[in-house]
Scaffold this motif. Structure first.
Motif, mmCIF file in Angstrom:
data_model
loop_
_atom_site.group_PDB
_atom_site.id
_atom_site.type_symbol
_atom_site.label_atom_id
_atom_site.label_comp_id
_atom_site.label_asym_id
_atom_site.label_seq_id
_atom_site.Cartn_x
_atom_site.Cartn_y
_atom_site.Cartn_z
ATOM 1 N N ILE A 1 -17.640 -35.938 -46.393
ATOM 2 C CA ILE A 1 -18.324 -37.124 -45.885
ATOM 3 C C ILE A 1 -19.099 -37.808 -47.002
ATOM 4 O O ILE A 1 -19.069 -39.031 -47.147
ATOM 5 C CB ILE A 1 -19.273 -36.735 -44.746
ATOM 6 C CG1 ILE A 1 -18.465 -36.174 -43.603
ATOM 7 C CG2 ILE A 1 -20.081 -37.914 -44.286
ATOM 8 C CD1 ILE A 1 -19.315 -35.658 -42.528
ATOM 9 N N LEU A 2 -19.766 -36.989 -47.827
ATOM 10 C CA LEU A 2 -20.543 -37.575 -48.916
ATOM 11 C C LEU A 2 -19.634 -38.349 -49.858
ATOM 12 O O LEU A 2 -19.943 -39.481 -50.249
ATOM 13 C CB LEU A 2 -21.270 -36.482 -49.703
ATOM 14 C CG LEU A 2 -22.241 -35.621 -48.927
ATOM 15 C CD1 LEU A 2 -22.983 -34.707 -49.855
ATOM 16 C CD2 LEU A 2 -23.223 -36.494 -48.171
ATOM 17 N N MET B 1 -16.876 -39.761 -49.225
ATOM 18 C CA MET B 1 -16.409 -40.983 -48.587
ATOM 19 C C MET B 1 -17.506 -42.052 -48.616
ATOM 20 O O MET B 1 -17.243 -43.209 -48.969
ATOM 21 C CB MET B 1 -16.001 -40.688 -47.148
ATOM 22 C CG MET B 1 -15.448 -41.869 -46.422
ATOM 23 S SD MET B 1 -15.034 -41.437 -44.762
ATOM 24 C CE MET B 1 -16.631 -41.518 -43.996
ATOM 25 N N VAL B 2 -18.728 -41.658 -48.262
ATOM 26 C CA VAL B 2 -19.809 -42.650 -48.204
ATOM 27 C C VAL B 2 -20.132 -43.161 -49.596
ATOM 28 O O VAL B 2 -20.319 -44.361 -49.805
ATOM 29 C CB VAL B 2 -21.060 -42.043 -47.557
ATOM 30 C CG1 VAL B 2 -22.178 -43.041 -47.543
ATOM 31 C CG2 VAL B 2 -20.744 -41.597 -46.167
ATOM 32 N N VAL B 3 -20.173 -42.258 -50.554
ATOM 33 C CA VAL B 3 -20.525 -42.660 -51.912
ATOM 34 C C VAL B 3 -19.487 -43.609 -52.482
ATOM 35 O O VAL B 3 -19.806 -44.605 -53.111
ATOM 36 C CB VAL B 3 -20.665 -41.398 -52.788
ATOM 37 C CG1 VAL B 3 -20.580 -41.751 -54.241
ATOM 38 C CG2 VAL B 3 -21.963 -40.710 -52.490
ATOM 39 N N ILE C 1 -19.022 -31.177 -45.336
ATOM 40 C CA ILE C 1 -20.095 -32.147 -45.528
ATOM 41 C C ILE C 1 -19.852 -32.945 -46.802
ATOM 42 O O ILE C 1 -20.036 -34.165 -46.828
ATOM 43 C CB ILE C 1 -21.453 -31.431 -45.552
ATOM 44 C CG1 ILE C 1 -21.701 -30.783 -44.192
ATOM 45 C CG2 ILE C 1 -22.574 -32.393 -45.868
ATOM 46 C CD1 ILE C 1 -22.855 -29.855 -44.171
ATOM 47 N N TYR C 2 -19.374 -32.253 -47.850
ATOM 48 C CA TYR C 2 -19.113 -32.968 -49.091
ATOM 49 C C TYR C 2 -18.056 -34.043 -48.900
ATOM 50 O O TYR C 2 -18.136 -35.105 -49.519
ATOM 51 C CB TYR C 2 -18.682 -31.987 -50.185
ATOM 52 C CG TYR C 2 -19.848 -31.289 -50.836
ATOM 53 C CD1 TYR C 2 -20.980 -32.011 -51.176
ATOM 54 C CD2 TYR C 2 -19.833 -29.938 -51.108
ATOM 55 C CE1 TYR C 2 -22.065 -31.398 -51.747
ATOM 56 C CE2 TYR C 2 -20.913 -29.311 -51.687
ATOM 57 C CZ TYR C 2 -22.030 -30.038 -52.008
ATOM 58 O OH TYR C 2 -23.105 -29.444 -52.573
ATOM 59 N N ILE D 1 -16.953 -39.154 -36.576
ATOM 60 C CA ILE D 1 -17.191 -38.447 -37.834
ATOM 61 C C ILE D 1 -16.778 -36.996 -37.663
ATOM 62 O O ILE D 1 -17.268 -36.289 -36.787
ATOM 63 C CB ILE D 1 -18.671 -38.551 -38.233
ATOM 64 C CG1 ILE D 1 -19.041 -40.013 -38.396
ATOM 65 C CG2 ILE D 1 -18.916 -37.804 -39.517
ATOM 66 C CD1 ILE D 1 -20.507 -40.259 -38.363
ATOM 67 N N GLU E 1 -16.995 -46.401 -47.585
ATOM 68 C CA GLU E 1 -16.115 -45.968 -46.504
ATOM 69 C C GLU E 1 -15.192 -47.068 -46.024
ATOM 70 O O GLU E 1 -14.243 -46.823 -45.312
ATOM 71 C CB GLU E 1 -16.928 -45.402 -45.340
ATOM 72 C CG GLU E 1 -17.706 -46.427 -44.542
ATOM 73 C CD GLU E 1 -19.165 -46.411 -44.884
ATOM 74 O OE1 GLU E 1 -19.509 -45.999 -46.014
ATOM 75 O OE2 GLU E 1 -19.970 -46.807 -44.030
ATOM 76 N N PHE F 1 -12.234 -41.125 -39.373
ATOM 77 C CA PHE F 1 -13.433 -41.967 -39.319
ATOM 78 C C PHE F 1 -13.080 -43.419 -39.007
ATOM 79 O O PHE F 1 -13.920 -44.154 -38.493
ATOM 80 C CB PHE F 1 -14.187 -41.883 -40.639
ATOM 81 C CG PHE F 1 -15.378 -42.780 -40.696
ATOM 82 C CD1 PHE F 1 -16.463 -42.532 -39.878
ATOM 83 C CD2 PHE F 1 -15.400 -43.878 -41.519
ATOM 84 C CE1 PHE F 1 -17.551 -43.363 -39.886
ATOM 85 C CE2 PHE F 1 -16.480 -44.725 -41.534
ATOM 86 C CZ PHE F 1 -17.566 -44.467 -40.721
ATOM 87 N N VAL G 1 -22.254 -38.068 -32.108
ATOM 88 C CA VAL G 1 -22.796 -36.890 -32.786
ATOM 89 C C VAL G 1 -22.226 -35.609 -32.190
ATOM 90 O O VAL G 1 -21.962 -34.640 -32.900
ATOM 91 C CB VAL G 1 -24.321 -36.858 -32.645
ATOM 92 C CG1 VAL G 1 -24.901 -35.824 -33.563
ATOM 93 C CG2 VAL G 1 -24.909 -38.195 -32.933
ATOM 94 N N TYR G 2 -22.033 -35.609 -30.859
ATOM 95 C CA TYR G 2 -21.523 -34.411 -30.215
ATOM 96 C C TYR G 2 -20.179 -34.011 -30.797
ATOM 97 O O TYR G 2 -19.920 -32.845 -31.065
ATOM 98 C CB TYR G 2 -21.362 -34.633 -28.711
ATOM 99 C CG TYR G 2 -22.645 -34.536 -27.966
ATOM 100 C CD1 TYR G 2 -23.174 -33.299 -27.643
ATOM 101 C CD2 TYR G 2 -23.327 -35.675 -27.588
ATOM 102 C CE1 TYR G 2 -24.356 -33.203 -26.952
ATOM 103 C CE2 TYR G 2 -24.511 -35.592 -26.896
ATOM 104 C CZ TYR G 2 -25.019 -34.349 -26.582
ATOM 105 O OH TYR G 2 -26.179 -34.252 -25.916
ATOM 106 N N ILE H 1 -20.728 -32.486 -34.241
ATOM 107 C CA ILE H 1 -21.291 -31.139 -34.197
ATOM 108 C C ILE H 1 -20.245 -30.152 -33.695
ATOM 109 O O ILE H 1 -20.104 -29.048 -34.226
ATOM 110 C CB ILE H 1 -22.551 -31.114 -33.312
ATOM 111 C CG1 ILE H 1 -23.637 -31.990 -33.927
ATOM 112 C CG2 ILE H 1 -23.057 -29.706 -33.149
ATOM 113 C CD1 ILE H 1 -24.874 -32.103 -33.098
ATOM 114 N N ILE I 1 -16.584 -33.282 -38.986
ATOM 115 C CA ILE I 1 -17.194 -32.382 -39.968
ATOM 116 C C ILE I 1 -16.518 -31.022 -39.925
ATOM 117 O O ILE I 1 -17.133 -30.017 -40.232
ATOM 118 C CB ILE I 1 -18.715 -32.219 -39.759
ATOM 119 C CG1 ILE I 1 -19.340 -33.477 -39.172
ATOM 120 C CG2 ILE I 1 -19.396 -31.896 -41.059
ATOM 121 C CD1 ILE I 1 -20.833 -33.452 -39.125
#
Lengths: 335, 289
Positions: free
Chosen positions: A258-259, A261-263, A255-256, A57, A266, A52, A111-112, A115, A59
């Protein structure tokens, strides 16, 4: 300045001692199990965060963990190789796949990219389930041997059968990996990542090979993610590619990450660690709430994002500001 | 495997179109939200699920006519979308990752509340139109036919709305060039509210169609979301024809592969198709720079 350095060193030493003494303080097998999982997730989150840093990003964390875990576990189980050999091989195989897919994947942006990595992780998961002759299919791999004992001549042999011994093994490996990641971020390479994230055209114009840098960090991060997966494999000694949220190799883990990291925040290396620790402990402490648990979890996520846009690390700012204000007040009173 | 007749292939194609129809309904909302607001809406699958459960609630528990129930559910979820946009998405201007966090949190909350109110047991909606057509000795299930018709019809309506009406054109403009449309006096807040509402309404219809053909359970949204984003990647961001073609490719490849190589492969092959498409066309089939 000197005092700041001193405080930092003190905090680091205290934390390290705490991490080492944790099994002695807690003395509970279940909590040690939780701590091992937290340590593994800290490494994956930190690796994902390294990607990141270049602005992309990722995933697909769970998929590369699965690669590392399965290649290490199958090599050990089917060929009888030593765990000390297969664990790095697990990391290397994840890194090799990352190298192979790196170029086509980094051609797509934003985003690509996210995904596509998510879909790739699902491909790994389903292929593992499909080729059951080799991987054990959806039932997974069982009875993976524990790490081989290390004899220290004349003193003792280190075995890794119990949770406590495995905890120390995991802490050492993860500690070294985190240190490498931290130093990379703080070195010139880290600055280059930052330049790619902030202004990729500008970075390119001053001679940064964006593609090479991105692939490099992708490979390194996937190596550590693979190591984390291998650590998980030899700890659990049973793997399955099932897609239910309880399984570490399901897309939810990605996904977690990322969560977490953001929480945690970052922008800071330690933020992702704090976020991981906190958000992996919340489900443990809220076990009594049973089916209301996701409600609490989701609400906390939203609240943190809304009221602490810097993440949990942002809280430390208040502490230091408060501390300085306090100091200033005392000083101003004394003439 | 072995014997694969033309009948089977046609059945597979029809099933594929039907699957594709529900995927299109999810994917349209996702692609519009992503292109106009730059949000990967992780809770969109849950909106789909809530649409299906609203129909179940009205139709099975309160005896409302199925088609009326679908319509009411569409309006309800559109309102849910409006509330969601106003409360959670609009205040967080900008950061992509914050949106990821908030929408994931929302999807956890929505899932948990549906589990609490409807229990975990899988449920089934009544058939949209029981029975089969018999065309040239090919059996076509009527509910699947009607599902395809509804899905494609709604897509067509949306297409006309986007191409012919003032608000639709404003929306397309906003998706294509945010700053430019702002200069022309298009209010981005109104556009995003409309987009979330429309996307949620379409997802609800998708949920109702999916729920009447397959089963309902509180975790059905996750897979639907994955299909939706796969479709976006195939078709290209913010492109309606792309979404339709992507949905059909996805549905048909999935059902044909399931028929020919077993249901396990039916998940892997479409994902591989997507990755191959992206390697050759990094912006998707209908994507533009």
């Amino acid at each position: 300045m000197n005092r700041e350095k001193f405080v930092k060193a003190l905090v680091t030493v205290i934390l390290l001692v705490l991490v080492c003494l944790l099994p002695l303080i807690v003395q509970n097998d279940y909590w040690i199990h939780v701590f091992i999982l937290i340590a593994i997730m800290i490494l994956t989150t930190a690796s994902m965060r390294a990607i990141f840093r270049t602005g992309e990003i990722f995933i697909g964390t769970a998929g590369f963990m699965l690669l590392g875990a399965y290649s290490a576990a199958l090599l050990t189980k089917k060929l009888g190789l030593s765990v000390w050999l297969t664990m790095p091989i697990g990391g290397l195989s994840a890194a090799a796949v990352a190298f192979a897919v790196g170029y086509p994947f980094f051609r797509v942006k934003g985003v690509y990219f996210s995904i596509t990595t998510l879909l790739l992780a699902m491909v790994f998961q389903y292929t593992t389930g499909y080729f059951y002759k080799f991987t054990g299919g959806w039932d997974g791999v069982r009875f993976i041997p524990p790490p081989n004992p290390i004899p220290i001549p004349g003193i003792t042999t280190l075995t890794f059968e119990t949770d406590i011994s495995y905890y120390y093994l995991a802490v050492i490996i993860i500690g070294v990996s985190l240190f490498i990641l931290y130093r990379m971020e703080r070195s010139r390479i880290g600055l280059v990542w930052g330049s790619i994230r902030e202004a990729d055209n500008l970075a390119q114009s001053v001679g940064v090979n964006i593609m090479a840098q991105k692939i490099f960090i992708f490979v390194v991060a996937c190596f550590f993610i693979g190591i984390a997966g291998a650590l998980y494999a030899f700890y659990k000694r049973a793997l399955s590619p099932a897609g239910n949220p309880g399984n570490i190799f399901s897309i939810f883990t990605s996904i977690y990450c990322i969560l977490y990291m953001v929480v945690g925040g970052e922008s800071s290396f330690f933020g992702s660690m704090i976020g991981t620790i906190l958000f992996m402990l919340i489900p443990e402490f809220s076990r009594k709430l049973q089916q209301y648990r996701p409600l609490v979890y989701g609400a906390l996520l939203i609240l943190i994002v809304f009221f602490m846009p810097q993440g949990l690390v942002g809280l430390s700012k208040y502490f230091t500001i408060g501390y300085r204000k306090l100091l200033w007040r005392f000083r101003s009173k004394v003439p | 495997m072995g014997f694969v007749s033309a009948q089977l292939i046609v059945q597979g194609l029809i099933n594929g179109f039907c699957l594709g129809g529900t995927y299109i309904l999810i994917g349209l909302g996702l692609t519009l939200i992503l292109s106009i607001m730059n949000i990967l809406q992780f809770a969109h699958g849950e909106i789909y699920m809530i649409g299906a459960f609203t129909v179940y609630f009205l139709c099975e528990l309160h005896g409302v006519n199925l088609y009326l129930a679908v319509f009411i559910s569409m309006l309800t979820t559109a309102c849910v979308g409006l509330i969601l946009e106003r409360l959670f998405l609009r205040p967080l201007k900008g950061k992509f990752l914050s949106y990821v966090c908030v929408t994931t949190g929302l999807s956890l909350i929505l899932q948990a509340s549906v589990v609490l109110s409807f229990s975990l047991r899988t449920k089934q909606l009544p058939s949209l139109w029981p029975g089969t057509f018999d065309v040239f000795s090919l059996l076509i299930s009527r509910e699947r036919f009607i599902a395809v018709v509804i899905a494609l019809g709604l897509t067509l309506v949306l297409y006309l709305f986007l191409k012919q009406t003032k608000y639709g054109l404003a929306m397309v403009a906003s998706a294509q060039n945010r700053e430019g449309s702002l200069m022309q006096g298009i209010n981005p807040n109104v556009m995003s509210a409309m987009v979330v509402a429309i996307g949620s309404g379409l997802a609800a219809v998708g949920g109702a169609l999916g729920g009447s053909i397959f089963n309902l359970d509180p975790y059905m949204g996750g897979l639907a979301f994955i299909k939706g984003i796969t479709l976006i990647v195939i078709g290209g961001l913010g492109s309606l024809p792309g979404a339709v073609v992507g949905g059909l490719i996805l549905g048909v490849s999935e059902s044909l592969v399931a028929l020919l190589f077993g249901s396990q492969m039916s998940v892997i092959v479409p994902l591989l198709i997507v990755i191959v498409i992206l390697i050759f066309r990094p912006k998707g089939l209908f994507g533009h720079e």
